[in-house]
Motif scaffolding. Structure first.
Motif, PDB file in Angstrom:
ATOM      1  N   UNK A  72      -0.945  -3.305  -4.822  1.00  0.00           N
ATOM      2  CA  UNK A  72      -0.670  -1.979  -5.365  1.00  0.00           C
ATOM      3  C   UNK A  72      -1.965  -1.213  -5.625  1.00  0.00           C
ATOM      4  N   UNK A  73      -2.980  -1.907  -6.148  1.00  0.00           N
ATOM      5  CA  UNK A  73      -4.275  -1.259  -6.364  1.00  0.00           C
ATOM      6  C   UNK A  73      -4.850  -0.773  -5.040  1.00  0.00           C
ATOM      7  N   UNK A  74      -4.693  -1.578  -4.006  1.00  0.00           N
ATOM      8  CA  UNK A  74      -5.160  -1.181  -2.676  1.00  0.00           C
ATOM      9  C   UNK A  74      -4.379   0.032  -2.161  1.00  0.00           C
ATOM     10  N   UNK A  75      -3.064   0.045  -2.362  1.00  0.00           N
ATOM     11  CA  UNK A  75      -2.235   1.169  -1.918  1.00  0.00           C
ATOM     12  C   UNK A  75      -2.538   2.445  -2.701  1.00  0.00           C
ATOM     13  N   UNK A  76      -2.999   2.287  -3.926  1.00  0.00           N
ATOM     14  CA  UNK A  76      -3.318   3.429  -4.774  1.00  0.00           C
ATOM     15  C   UNK A  76      -4.401   4.309  -4.160  1.00  0.00           C
ATOM     16  N   UNK A  77      -5.206   3.734  -3.285  1.00  0.00           N
ATOM     17  CA  UNK A  77      -6.311   4.486  -2.681  1.00  0.00           C
ATOM     18  C   UNK A  77      -5.823   5.586  -1.744  1.00  0.00           C
ATOM     19  N   UNK A  78      -4.577   5.520  -1.296  1.00  0.00           N
ATOM     20  CA  UNK A  78      -4.080   6.521  -0.350  1.00  0.00           C
ATOM     21  C   UNK A  78      -3.997   7.902  -0.988  1.00  0.00           C
ATOM     22  N   UNK A  79      -3.193   8.081  -2.065  1.00  0.00           N
ATOM     23  CA  UNK A  79      -3.150   9.424  -2.661  1.00  0.00           C
ATOM     24  C   UNK A  79      -4.469   9.832  -3.299  1.00  0.00           C
ATOM     25  N   UNK A  80      -5.200   8.859  -3.871  1.00  0.00           N
ATOM     26  CA  UNK A  80      -6.478   9.184  -4.502  1.00  0.00           C
ATOM     27  C   UNK A  80      -7.488   9.656  -3.460  1.00  0.00           C
ATOM     28  N   UNK A  81      -7.531   8.976  -2.316  1.00  0.00           N
ATOM     29  CA  UNK A  81      -8.456   9.364  -1.258  1.00  0.00           C
ATOM     30  C   UNK A  81      -8.163  10.746  -0.703  1.00  0.00           C
ATOM     31  N   UNK A  82      -6.864  11.032  -0.501  1.00  0.00           N
ATOM     32  CA  UNK A  82      -6.487  12.362  -0.036  1.00  0.00           C
ATOM     33  C   UNK A  82      -6.999  13.437  -0.995  1.00  0.00           C
ATOM     34  N   UNK A  83      -6.756  13.250  -2.290  1.00  0.00           N
ATOM     35  CA  UNK A  83      -7.156  14.256  -3.276  1.00  0.00           C
ATOM     36  C   UNK A  83      -8.671  14.425  -3.314  1.00  0.00           C
ATOM     37  N   UNK A 143       8.172   6.962 -10.247  1.00  0.00           N
ATOM     38  CA  UNK A 143       9.078   5.912  -9.773  1.00  0.00           C
ATOM     39  C   UNK A 143       8.975   5.718  -8.267  1.00  0.00           C
ATOM     40  N   UNK A 144       8.855   6.812  -7.538  1.00  0.00           N
ATOM     41  CA  UNK A 144       8.774   6.716  -6.079  1.00  0.00           C
ATOM     42  C   UNK A 144       7.512   5.978  -5.639  1.00  0.00           C
ATOM     43  N   UNK A 145       6.388   6.279  -6.282  1.00  0.00           N
ATOM     44  CA  UNK A 145       5.132   5.628  -5.902  1.00  0.00           C
ATOM     45  C   UNK A 145       5.084   4.168  -6.329  1.00  0.00           C
ATOM     46  N   UNK A 146       5.999   3.732  -7.167  1.00  0.00           N
ATOM     47  CA  UNK A 146       6.020   2.326  -7.580  1.00  0.00           C
ATOM     48  C   UNK A 146       6.359   1.388  -6.433  1.00  0.00           C
ATOM     49  N   UNK A 147       6.757   1.920  -5.288  1.00  0.00           N
ATOM     50  CA  UNK A 147       7.154   1.089  -4.144  1.00  0.00           C
ATOM     51  C   UNK A 147       5.969   0.594  -3.327  1.00  0.00           C
ATOM     52  N   UNK A 148       4.764   1.147  -3.550  1.00  0.00           N
ATOM     53  CA  UNK A 148       3.620   0.814  -2.690  1.00  0.00           C
ATOM     54  C   UNK A 148       3.325  -0.666  -2.594  1.00  0.00           C
TER      55      UNK A 148
END
Length: 532
Positions: A164-175, A414-419
């Motif tokens: 999940x921490x690894x997946x978190x980089x997707x929206x953070x990187x975009x921003x 809730x939606x992002x909890x699926x990563x």
């Protein structure tokens, strides 16, 4: 009791720990998604020059202005990387059988760095388009192989949280990419943004070649005999396990299993077993001149698509990504049209970053708390997506912007909890050797059938209904479909194949190899001779 064994030396202590591996992979992921955000930012992408009726013309800015691109060409440029990504992802996953996967990441990051430099030096639309395709080729190795490495080396009780921490980089990187591109483009020149990305990525590309390679579970190429291990997680090459003989007693020890074979034949049997082991591994590997690599790739893909658990997870992920792809593209425009948001880009961007970070990490931690199993992952996926979809749907029903933002934020959490859970299922419903291909096929599929076609299709829907509120409600309802598909997965028979250690059975207790060779029965870690 004397021993003829030549034990493998223990790996020397290293600063490169599992947690540092996670940090390095997260930074690499951030840089790749910063690139995606930067090229879409106004500072880098820019705008086309305009001319008034009086003949006064203003020069454009960024890539679009310098190369005089129309909107269609500009749209192709932003998605050109997907061509390389979709083509190269399964190829890198297959090459993991030939080359140490850690080295493959180094190769991919080197291609990525050179391609980004090419973007900075591009002279026209076609040159930068080709470079963007190679950016996707370079990224393909990382997205296929990084998650399996993280899953291998994460603590058992925190595997989903690490994913999940690894997946978190997707929206953070975009921003961060939007911010980075805007600052560099407005203060310097759009080309400097790509030079900066290349400088940031270069050390990681070099690291992939100079550091002792890590071993990926499920693969045993010759290069991995010197692979680095993390003792606390037990990861390491299967070849490092010992075969010991004790001639005075007629005992052959394979790892921790003692086999009685007779005093006169220990050396011969030991050689035969090593040959058998080598044959076992060579069947799972390939070479560049092997003409059957494509056919094996096709066969492996067939295995994936015949796995019900994998297919259900993939179909739910496609439907889920269809909605998120359209949200990311049309969200600010819909928000401005429905609620007259003056800073729709900033509001939606900030909301996505906060909800993406908190929701993704929380989802991984919750699954670990529930006990990480495929069935529990499907439960979390279906419930979080369904409830989150209801909140988002309800948000668009309100005319007040403040109520919309509150409800939509809860829905996004809730939606992002699926990563984390969706990656956990991708990695654990297949055999270890299939994990890179599982991630690659998943990535290809969610793009081809998900976020690539959804923006134009939603655009067609909006042209037909001419109401962004109705369009948003119809789009959001697809989340219920994704939740329903994942709900089916709860009732499927699932086995966590990553714990079966099928790739190591040959070294330990695989009686199909040892019994015919030795003529013995193996029971509970011991063996008795059936021969004279």
């Amino acid at each position: 009791m004397a021993s003829n064994s030549v034990p493998m030396s223990a790996p020397s202590p290293s600063w490169f720990t599992p947690k540092r591996l996670l940090v390095i992979f997260c930074v690499i992921s951030l840089i790749t998604y910063v690139d995606r955000g930067a090229i879409a930012s106004n500072g880098v992408n820019g705008s086309r020059g305009t001319c008034t009726e009086s003949g006064t013309c203003t020069s454009g800015s960024g890539i679009q202005g310098e190369f005089n691109l129309n909107n269609f060409e500009d749209g192709l440029l932003s998605s050109a990387f997907m061509v390389g990504l979709l083509v190269a992802s399964p190829v890198f996953a297959s090459l993991a059988k030939c080359i140490n996967p850690f080295r493959l990441i180094g190769i991919g990051l080197s291609v990525w760095t050179l391609a980004v430099i090419g973007c900075a030096c591009s002279i026209n639309f076609w040159s930068i388009s080709i470079c963007r395709m190679f950016v996707g080729v370079g990224e393909a190795s990382f997205i296929s192989l990084a998650a399996p490495f993280i899953d291998d080396n994460a603590p058992v009780s925190q595997k989903t949280a690490w994913l999940a921490i690894f997946s978190m980089c997707i929206p953070t990187g975009y921003a961060l990419g939007y911010i980075y591109g805007g600052l560099v483009g407005s203060h310097f020149n759009w080309r400097y943004a790509f030079w900066g990305e290349a400088i940031l990525m270069l050390p990681f590309a070099i690291l992939g070649f100079v550091m002792k390679p890590l071993q990926l579970k499920g693969f045993g190429p010759a290069e991995s005999r010197q692979a680095q291990t993390f003792p606390e997680t037990g990861s390491g090459p299967a070849e490092s396990r010992q075969v010991q003989t004790f001639p005075e007693t007629g005992i052959l020890r394979v790892q921790d299993t003692e086999v009685s074979i007779g005093k006169s034949s220990t050396a011969a049997v030991k050689e035969d077993i090593n040959d058998k082991f080598s044959d076992k591994y060579s069947k799972s590997n390939c070479t560049f001149i092997d003409l059957n690599i494509i056919s094996r790739l096709v066969e492996d893909i067939k295995v994936l698509l015949l796995d019900k658990v994998y297919v259900v997870n993939l179909l739910g992920y496609i439907a889920y990504n269809f909605v998120l792809g359209a949200y990311s593209y049309w969200g600010p425009k819909a928000g401005y049209a429905i609620y007259k948001m003056s800073d729709a880009d900033l509001i939606f961007g900030g909301l996505t970053v906060v909800c993406g970070i908190v929701g993704t990490v929380a989802g991984g931690c919750i699954l670990d708390f529930m006990t990480s199993t495929i069935s529990n992952a499907f439960k979390l996926l279906s419930v979080a997506t369904f409830v989150g979809g209801i909140f988002c749907f309800t948000a668009f029903c309100f005319k007040s912007m403040y109520w919309f933002l509150v409800l939509f934020a809860i829905g996004e959490l809730l939606i992002f909890a699926t990563g984390g859970p969706v990656s956990y299922v991708c990695l654990h419903c297949v055999e270890p050797r299939m994990r890179p291909l599982s991630m690659a096929v998943t990535t290809v599929s969610i793009h081809i059938f998900g976020d690539v076609p959804s923006p134009p299709l939603v655009g067609v829907l909006e042209d037909y209904v001419n109401s962004w509120r109705e369009t948003a409600l119809i789009l959001t309802s697809i989340l219920v479909l994704a939740a329903g598909i994942w709900f089916i997965g709860i009732f499927l028979h699932s086995v966590d194949k990553s714990y079966e250690d099928t790739e190591h059975q040959v070294i330990g207790m695989d009686s199909s190899i040892t019994a015919p060779l030795l003529g013995c029965n193996i029971t509970e870690g011991t063996a008795t001779s059936q021969g004279p």
